[in-house]
Structure formats: C-alpha cells, structure tokens
Write a protein that holds these residues in place. Structure first.
Motif, PDB file in Angstrom:
ATOM      1  N   THR A 145       0.692  -1.206   0.098  1.00  0.00           N
ATOM      2  CA  THR A 145      -0.039   0.112  -0.046  1.00  0.00           C
ATOM      3  C   THR A 145       0.766   1.151   0.067  1.00  0.00           C
ATOM      4  O   THR A 145       0.436   2.294  -0.630  1.00  0.00           O
ATOM      5  CB  THR A 145      -0.995   0.126   1.315  1.00  0.00           C
ATOM      6  OG1 THR A 145      -1.652  -1.345   1.278  1.00  0.00           O
ATOM      7  CG2 THR A 145      -1.804   1.124   1.180  1.00  0.00           C
ATOM      8  N   GLY A 201      -1.850   6.004  -2.778  1.00  0.00           N
ATOM      9  CA  GLY A 201      -1.880   7.137  -2.252  1.00  0.00           C
ATOM     10  C   GLY A 201      -0.449   7.611  -2.300  1.00  0.00           C
ATOM     11  O   GLY A 201      -0.147   8.732  -1.919  1.00  0.00           O
ATOM     12  N   ASN A 202       0.450   6.862  -3.005  1.00  0.00           N
ATOM     13  CA  ASN A 202       1.735   7.216  -3.313  1.00  0.00           C
ATOM     14  C   ASN A 202       1.990   7.811  -4.531  1.00  0.00           C
ATOM     15  O   ASN A 202       1.507   7.193  -5.742  1.00  0.00           O
ATOM     16  CB  ASN A 202       2.829   5.904  -3.103  1.00  0.00           C
ATOM     17  CG  ASN A 202       4.245   6.488  -3.202  1.00  0.00           C
ATOM     18  OD1 ASN A 202       4.654   7.535  -3.376  1.00  0.00           O
ATOM     19  ND2 ASN A 202       5.056   5.399  -3.060  1.00  0.00           N
TER      20      ASN A 202
END
Length: 353
Positions: free
Chosen positions: A259, A265-266
C-alpha cells in the motif's frame, strides 16, 4: 518459525486454488483463442494489411496487433514481412507498440482476473497508444531521423520472415549432368546411343489423383490439437507458477508495504511500477495473475496498468525482437512511447476505475 512458514504455504495454496476455480472458464477460452487464430489466420495474409498507404497501414497494424495472439516469434515474422515490403516505419512501430500489450485471449483472461472495467481500459489503451505511436513516428519519419534504421535489407527480411517460426525447408540439389567437363558428349563407346537416350522424349507418368481431404485435414484439426496442447501446458505452467509467486509475496510481505510503495496514495507509485515492470515482467500468461494477486494485497490499479504497459512492451523478449528488426533510434522511440503511455494511463485510469 516452521509453523509460520507452513501457514504461509497453506494460505498460498488455498489462494491459488480459489483463483484457479474462479478463472478456469476464462483460461479455457483464452487457450482456445490462442490456439485457433494462429492456425486459421496466417501471418503472411495479415501482414499484407500493412502494404497500403500509411494511414491505412497504421489502422491495419492496430487491428493486427490487438486482435491476434501472436507470440514473439510470430510478431517478428509479421514485422519482418512488412519491412520486406518496404512499409514505412509508422505502421511497423505501431505494431511493435500495440502487439505485446494485448490480444483477444489476454482480454478474456484479464476480464476474469481484474474485472470488465480494468480489462477494457487496458485493451482500449493499447489501441490508443498504437495510434499515438503511429502519428508520432509518421511525424518523426518525415524529418529523416529514422532513415537507415532497418537492420535487414528487403531480401534479408524476406529470408528471416520465412525462417522466423518455421524450420528451414530442405532444398533439392540437382545432380551433375551426364556431360563431360569439356561440355561435349561423354567419352567412350556408345556415346551417341546414350545421347539419343538422353534426348529422347519420355512420356510423363500419370499423376495419381489426390485423395479427397478428410475432416481432419480440411479443418486443420491436427495443427489445432498441437497448438492446443502447447498452449495448455504453457498457460497452466505460467498461471500456476506466477499466481503462486504473487500470493506467496502477499502472504509473506506485510500489506502496508504494498500500500505504501505501490498503492494509489503514493504519488511515485506509477513511475516506480513502470520501472519495475521492465526487468520483472516475463510474459502475459505469468504477469497477469501476478499483478492480480498483488492488487489483492494493496497495489493500486494505476500502478498495475503502468507495470503491464512497460513490462509487456519492454520485456527481454520484446527488446530482443526489436533489436533484430531495427536499430537503436527505433528501439528508443518504442520504449519512450511505451513509458510515456504507462505514466499517462497510470495517473488517469484511477479516475474511472
């Protein structure tokens, strides 16, 4: 420690079994497609689409690339055949960009592994990227930057295309004639008689009528069966092997790592996945289940698409085929287009996925 290892292996085996039970219809359909199309559609017939005007050739190259399940050998044969026919670089680069990305059986398999939206996005993206490659190459080719980039002459390309996937056919050598080195009648008694025998017309032997083709020959069932057997072994080996590897990674590596580095999100997840795809990707049969299992562990759809684009187009097999066909400028152009497309698709696709 041993209990932990056994637990990981048991959960991995269960996950692989569940994946196989859920996807076997798609695997079956993809194997049938991969076996039927090469048998009933010849590369020489399809490569003729690329011998027309540049715009028509680019569209034909996209259709050929996205609707045919050619292996790297078959892909090389089609492109070499196009080069032998003096096709401009635009349709050739279009084919080199779009062909490794997708095919009918890969679309079916992707639908089972990722769902309709993801599979359709990747399939359409391959065609759009092919059009983009054709336009960019056409504009660059007009500047003369791609002149002299073909590694083979037309004659060499024809020879290589005929040898790409088929074994060399033996040639029948003519035996020496009955004439002496000096070109006259052979020495010795009876020379005139032997000359008369050699020049006497001989009635041709009657050619037996060909036997009517049976169902097996007419429908090429033997060739289809051989292709089916090879593809079943290949797909089973790669699917089970890479699905096992993917689930093993998921069960061994904490989910928060996937994740963190490859999740949506990265902001750097897309270029990282695109770079990882170059050395890690082997082929679609193995990498599709691998990416599917990684997505279950936290990999985002954007990085997954970027991985598949760069991996498929710049794998070891793909680069080897490019270097056989073209020099570094064309290879750099193909790699640059694929990497750019991977970044654009990786950042935009999560908007609707």
């Amino acid at each position: 420690m041993i209990d932990t290892v056994l637990d990981v292996l048991w959960r991995t085996a269960q996950d692989v079994g569940h994946s196989l039970s859920a996807n076997w219809p798609f695997l079956l359909i993809s194997v049938v497609l991969a076996s039927a199309i090469p048998v009933y559609i010849g590369a020489d017939r399809l490569s003729a689409w690329m011998r027309r005007k540049t715009a028509v050739a680019v569209l034909g190259a996209i259709v050929l690339a996205t609707l045919t399940p050619f292996c790297s050998c078959g892909t090389t044969a089609v492109v070499l055949g196009a080069l032998a026919s003096s096709v401009p670089w635009a349709p050739v680069v279009t084919f080199m960009v779009a062909s490794p990305l997708t095919s009918p059986e890969e679309y079916v398999l992707s639908t089972g592994l990722f769902g309709f939206d993801f599979a359709t996005t990747f399939f359409v993206a391959a065609m759009v990227l092919g059009v983009f490659a054709g336009v960019v190459t056409w504009l660059i080719e007009k500047t003369g930057w791609l002149e002299g980039q073909a590694r083979l002459t037309a004659h060499q390309a024809e020879e290589k295309a005929s040898e790409s996937c088929c074994g060399d056919e033996g040639e029948i050598e003519g035996s020496g004639g009955g004439v002496s080195a000096g070109g006259g009648v052979p020495a010795g008694g009876g020379g005139l008689a032997r000359t008369a025998l050699l020049t006497r017309p001989v009635a041709p032997k009657p050619v037996p009528a060909p036997a009517p083709a049976g169902v097996v020959e007419r429908w090429k069932l033997k060739e289809f069966g051989e292709e089916l057997k090879v593809n079943v072994k290949r797909l089973a080996l790669y699917f089970l092997g890479f699905a096992t590897l993917g689930f093993l990674l998921i069960n061994s590596i904490p989910t928060h790592y996937l994740t963190e580095f490859l999740g949506d999100g990265n902001v750097f997840a897309v270029p990282v996945a695109a770079l990882i795809g170059i050395p890690v990707y082997l082929n679609s049969d193995g990498s599709l289940p691998l990416v599917a299992t990684l997505m279950q562990g936290g990999m985002g759809p954007g990085p997954a698409l970027a991985f598949l684009v760069t991996g498929a187009g710049t794998s070891i097999g793909a680069i080897s085929g490019m270097l056989l066909i073209a020099r570094w400028r064309v290879v750099a152009l193909v790699v640059g287009i694929l990497f750019t497309g991977a970044l654009v698709l990786g950042y935009t696709a999560p908007i609707w996925l």
